[in-house]
Design a protein around this motif. Sequence first.
Motif, PDB file in Angstrom:
ATOM      1  N   ARG A   2       0.843  -1.183   0.000  1.00  0.00           N
ATOM      2  CA  ARG A   2       0.000   0.000   0.000  1.00  0.00           C
ATOM      3  C   ARG A   2       0.884   1.241   0.000  1.00  0.00           C
ATOM      4  NH1 ARG A   2      -5.135  -0.400   2.009  1.00  0.00           N
ATOM      5  NH2 ARG A   2      -5.278   1.695   1.144  1.00  0.00           N
ATOM      6  N   VAL A   3       0.450   2.275  -0.720  1.00  0.00           N
ATOM      7  CA  VAL A   3       1.205   3.527  -0.794  1.00  0.00           C
ATOM      8  C   VAL A   3       0.288   4.657  -0.336  1.00  0.00           C
ATOM      9  CG1 VAL A   3       2.526   5.100  -2.244  1.00  0.00           C
ATOM     10  CG2 VAL A   3       2.531   2.632  -2.747  1.00  0.00           C
ATOM     11  N   VAL A   4       0.698   5.337   0.728  1.00  0.00           N
ATOM     12  CA  VAL A   4      -0.100   6.423   1.304  1.00  0.00           C
ATOM     13  C   VAL A   4       0.763   7.674   1.395  1.00  0.00           C
ATOM     14  CG1 VAL A   4      -1.393   7.235   3.320  1.00  0.00           C
ATOM     15  CG2 VAL A   4      -1.527   4.828   2.629  1.00  0.00           C
ATOM     16  N   SER A   5       0.283   8.762   0.838  1.00  0.00           N
ATOM     17  CA  SER A   5       0.977  10.042   0.976  1.00  0.00           C
ATOM     18  C   SER A   5       0.239  10.896   1.998  1.00  0.00           C
ATOM     19  CB  SER A   5       1.061  10.763  -0.370  1.00  0.00           C
ATOM     20  OG  SER A   5      -0.217  10.889  -0.966  1.00  0.00           O
ATOM     21  N   VAL A   6       0.992  11.510   2.895  1.00  0.00           N
ATOM     22  CA  VAL A   6       0.426  12.419   3.891  1.00  0.00           C
ATOM     23  C   VAL A   6       0.616  13.820   3.347  1.00  0.00           C
ATOM     24  CG1 VAL A   6       0.403  13.085   6.323  1.00  0.00           C
ATOM     25  CG2 VAL A   6       1.094  10.765   5.672  1.00  0.00           C
ATOM     26  N   VAL A   7      -0.488  14.490   3.023  1.00  0.00           N
ATOM     27  CA  VAL A   7      -0.408  15.692   2.200  1.00  0.00           C
ATOM     28  C   VAL A   7      -1.192  16.856   2.800  1.00  0.00           C
ATOM     29  CG1 VAL A   7      -0.236  14.244   0.144  1.00  0.00           C
ATOM     30  CG2 VAL A   7      -2.450  15.176   0.784  1.00  0.00           C
ATOM     31  N   SER A   8      -0.726  18.048   2.457  1.00  0.00           N
ATOM     32  CA  SER A   8      -1.445  19.292   2.717  1.00  0.00           C
ATOM     33  C   SER A   8      -0.633  20.407   2.081  1.00  0.00           C
ATOM     34  CB  SER A   8      -1.613  19.568   4.215  1.00  0.00           C
ATOM     35  OG  SER A   8      -2.230  20.833   4.422  1.00  0.00           O
ATOM     36  N   THR A   9      -1.312  21.388   1.515  1.00  0.00           N
ATOM     37  CA  THR A   9      -0.594  22.538   0.986  1.00  0.00           C
ATOM     38  C   THR A   9      -0.337  23.571   2.071  1.00  0.00           C
ATOM     39  OG1 THR A   9      -2.701  23.516   0.302  1.00  0.00           O
ATOM     40  CG2 THR A   9      -1.482  22.246  -1.346  1.00  0.00           C
ATOM     41  N   LYS A  10      -0.754  23.262   3.293  1.00  0.00           N
ATOM     42  CA  LYS A  10      -0.524  24.151   4.432  1.00  0.00           C
ATOM     43  C   LYS A  10       0.464  23.506   5.394  1.00  0.00           C
ATOM     44  CE  LYS A  10      -2.955  26.878   7.973  1.00  0.00           C
ATOM     45  NZ  LYS A  10      -1.923  26.647   8.998  1.00  0.00           N
ATOM     46  N   GLU A 156      -7.686  26.894   3.648  1.00  0.00           N
ATOM     47  CA  GLU A 156      -6.546  26.453   2.842  1.00  0.00           C
ATOM     48  C   GLU A 156      -6.811  25.087   2.220  1.00  0.00           C
ATOM     49  OE1 GLU A 156      -3.089  26.256   0.801  1.00  0.00           O
ATOM     50  OE2 GLU A 156      -3.985  28.020   1.767  1.00  0.00           O
ATOM     51  N   LEU A 157      -7.557  24.247   2.927  1.00  0.00           N
ATOM     52  CA  LEU A 157      -7.933  22.950   2.367  1.00  0.00           C
ATOM     53  C   LEU A 157      -8.683  23.135   1.062  1.00  0.00           C
ATOM     54  CD1 LEU A 157      -8.397  19.841   2.573  1.00  0.00           C
ATOM     55  CD2 LEU A 157     -10.490  20.381   3.859  1.00  0.00           C
ATOM     56  N   GLN A 158      -9.624  24.064   1.054  1.00  0.00           N
ATOM     57  CA  GLN A 158     -10.439  24.284  -0.142  1.00  0.00           C
ATOM     58  C   GLN A 158      -9.613  24.845  -1.297  1.00  0.00           C
ATOM     59  OE1 GLN A 158     -13.539  23.594  -0.816  1.00  0.00           O
ATOM     60  NE2 GLN A 158     -14.481  23.110   1.142  1.00  0.00           N
ATOM     61  N   ARG A 159      -8.817  25.870  -1.034  1.00  0.00           N
ATOM     62  CA  ARG A 159      -8.117  26.551  -2.138  1.00  0.00           C
ATOM     63  C   ARG A 159      -6.761  25.944  -2.447  1.00  0.00           C
ATOM     64  NH1 ARG A 159      -7.640  31.681   1.678  1.00  0.00           N
ATOM     65  NH2 ARG A 159      -5.785  31.174   2.878  1.00  0.00           N
ATOM     66  N   GLY A 160      -6.291  25.049  -1.597  1.00  0.00           N
ATOM     67  CA  GLY A 160      -4.988  24.445  -1.797  1.00  0.00           C
ATOM     68  C   GLY A 160      -5.061  22.975  -2.162  1.00  0.00           C
ATOM     69  N   THR A 161      -5.259  22.109  -1.168  1.00  0.00           N
ATOM     70  CA  THR A 161      -5.222  20.667  -1.381  1.00  0.00           C
ATOM     71  C   THR A 161      -6.313  20.203  -2.340  1.00  0.00           C
ATOM     72  OG1 THR A 161      -4.340  20.390   0.865  1.00  0.00           O
ATOM     73  CG2 THR A 161      -5.203  18.427  -0.221  1.00  0.00           C
ATOM     74  N   LEU A 162      -7.541  20.668  -2.159  1.00  0.00           N
ATOM     75  CA  LEU A 162      -8.634  20.221  -3.022  1.00  0.00           C
ATOM     76  C   LEU A 162      -8.467  20.740  -4.446  1.00  0.00           C
ATOM     77  CD1 LEU A 162     -11.742  20.497  -0.672  1.00  0.00           C
ATOM     78  CD2 LEU A 162     -10.181  18.582  -1.044  1.00  0.00           C
ATOM     79  N   LYS A 163      -7.988  21.946  -4.577  1.00  0.00           N
ATOM     80  CA  LYS A 163      -7.736  22.496  -5.918  1.00  0.00           C
ATOM     81  C   LYS A 163      -6.651  21.694  -6.630  1.00  0.00           C
ATOM     82  CE  LYS A 163      -6.900  26.931  -8.266  1.00  0.00           C
ATOM     83  NZ  LYS A 163      -5.712  26.585  -9.052  1.00  0.00           N
ATOM     84  N   LEU A 164      -5.613  21.326  -5.884  1.00  0.00           N
ATOM     85  CA  LEU A 164      -4.537  20.518  -6.452  1.00  0.00           C
ATOM     86  C   LEU A 164      -5.075  19.185  -6.969  1.00  0.00           C
ATOM     87  CD1 LEU A 164      -1.646  19.527  -6.948  1.00  0.00           C
ATOM     88  CD2 LEU A 164      -1.471  19.026  -4.512  1.00  0.00           C
ATOM     89  N   LEU A 165      -5.900  18.523  -6.169  1.00  0.00           N
ATOM     90  CA  LEU A 165      -6.439  17.232  -6.583  1.00  0.00           C
ATOM     91  C   LEU A 165      -7.300  17.361  -7.832  1.00  0.00           C
ATOM     92  CD1 LEU A 165      -7.286  15.648  -3.129  1.00  0.00           C
ATOM     93  CD2 LEU A 165      -5.652  14.788  -4.786  1.00  0.00           C
ATOM     94  N   SER A 166      -8.073  18.422  -7.897  1.00  0.00           N
ATOM     95  CA  SER A 166      -8.913  18.610  -9.083  1.00  0.00           C
ATOM     96  C   SER A 166      -8.068  18.833 -10.330  1.00  0.00           C
ATOM     97  CB  SER A 166      -9.870  19.791  -8.869  1.00  0.00           C
ATOM     98  OG  SER A 166      -9.157  21.025  -8.835  1.00  0.00           O
ATOM     99  N   GLU A 167      -6.927  19.470 -10.178  1.00  0.00           N
ATOM    100  CA  GLU A 167      -6.060  19.735 -11.323  1.00  0.00           C
ATOM    101  C   GLU A 167      -5.274  18.498 -11.768  1.00  0.00           C
ATOM    102  OE1 GLU A 167      -3.695  23.085 -10.185  1.00  0.00           O
ATOM    103  OE2 GLU A 167      -5.376  24.488 -10.284  1.00  0.00           O
ATOM    104  N   LEU A 168      -5.306  17.440 -10.946  1.00  0.00           N
ATOM    105  CA  LEU A 168      -4.667  16.181 -11.329  1.00  0.00           C
ATOM    106  C   LEU A 168      -5.631  15.251 -12.061  1.00  0.00           C
ATOM    107  CD1 LEU A 168      -2.517  15.389  -8.147  1.00  0.00           C
ATOM    108  CD2 LEU A 168      -1.756  16.380 -10.312  1.00  0.00           C
ATOM    109  N   GLU A 169      -6.883  15.629 -12.165  1.00  0.00           N
ATOM    110  CA  GLU A 169      -7.888  14.791 -12.812  1.00  0.00           C
ATOM    111  C   GLU A 169      -7.544  14.429 -14.259  1.00  0.00           C
ATOM    112  OE1 GLU A 169     -10.800  13.207 -11.884  1.00  0.00           O
ATOM    113  OE2 GLU A 169      -9.975  13.548  -9.883  1.00  0.00           O
TER     114      GLU A 169
END
Length: 280
Positions: A2-10, A156-169
């Motif tokens: 299993r591969v898990v990344s611990v992430v946040s743009t903050k 920051e979750l909304q404008r950072g991490t979630l935005k990043l994930l959407s841009e990886l789609e």
Amino acid sequence: MRVVSVVSTKGGVGKTTVAANLGGLLADAGLRVLLLDLDSQPTLSGYYALKQKTDAGAYEFIALNLTTLAEIVSKTVIHGLDLILSNDDQGRLSTLLLHAPDGRLRLRNLLDNFRLHYDLLLIDTQGARSVLLEMAILASDLALSPIPPEMLAARELQRGTLKLLSELEPFRLLGITPPPLRLLLNQVNAIRVDTRMIIRGLRETFAGATNISILETVVPDRVAYLNAASLGIPAHRIKTRQPRERHSPSTLEIMQTLAIELFPEWREAISTVNRYTETQ
């Protein structure tokens, strides 16, 4: 594996603490765990003492495609817990990956060399938007994002991490599905009057989301995690029992609950971690 990344743009949300303690608990459960420190501020690399240190680390692994375990994997004093050290203090990897044809997919393409040797790879990432963070997410089966119940962290979750994930789609067009995101309420201070309101708001926001969910486990703001870092041991070894007058779960129980929620397939092994006595 299993591969898990611990992430946040903050920064400052507790990524390293979560990665170190989750890895330590699972190693104590008998699993083979590899930590990968991709943060240029190598806090995870210094969390545990090493009994065997390699000269190479994350830079040689990512930049030079060096995958020989004996050359890049250091051994911590925790049995079953290994580490690829962060050694890119000048930030050279980001520049290299930005100009490499396989930049964001580099880590994903290197992992086959580790799958027979480890049950879990835990990746600690930078607390900022970067190509390294994108690379880690695209290599993962699951992204875990600690979030303190504070208004700034929620924004920051909304404008950072979630935005990043959407841009990886768009990587879906290459057959690469961005991993599901699990939000971990971390460093929770129950005394703060706005804590419950923010937690309730977060749960309501993601109640209907398909690829994002908030974990039921809540990690409180406790001195045990600071003490564990100072001692260089997993937090569940610090305190396994609660005083009779307290009704909240012990640090061991919290970490076990978190690990089981993330990895239900390892429930039996995780539940056996109870042999460490209270040290303070």
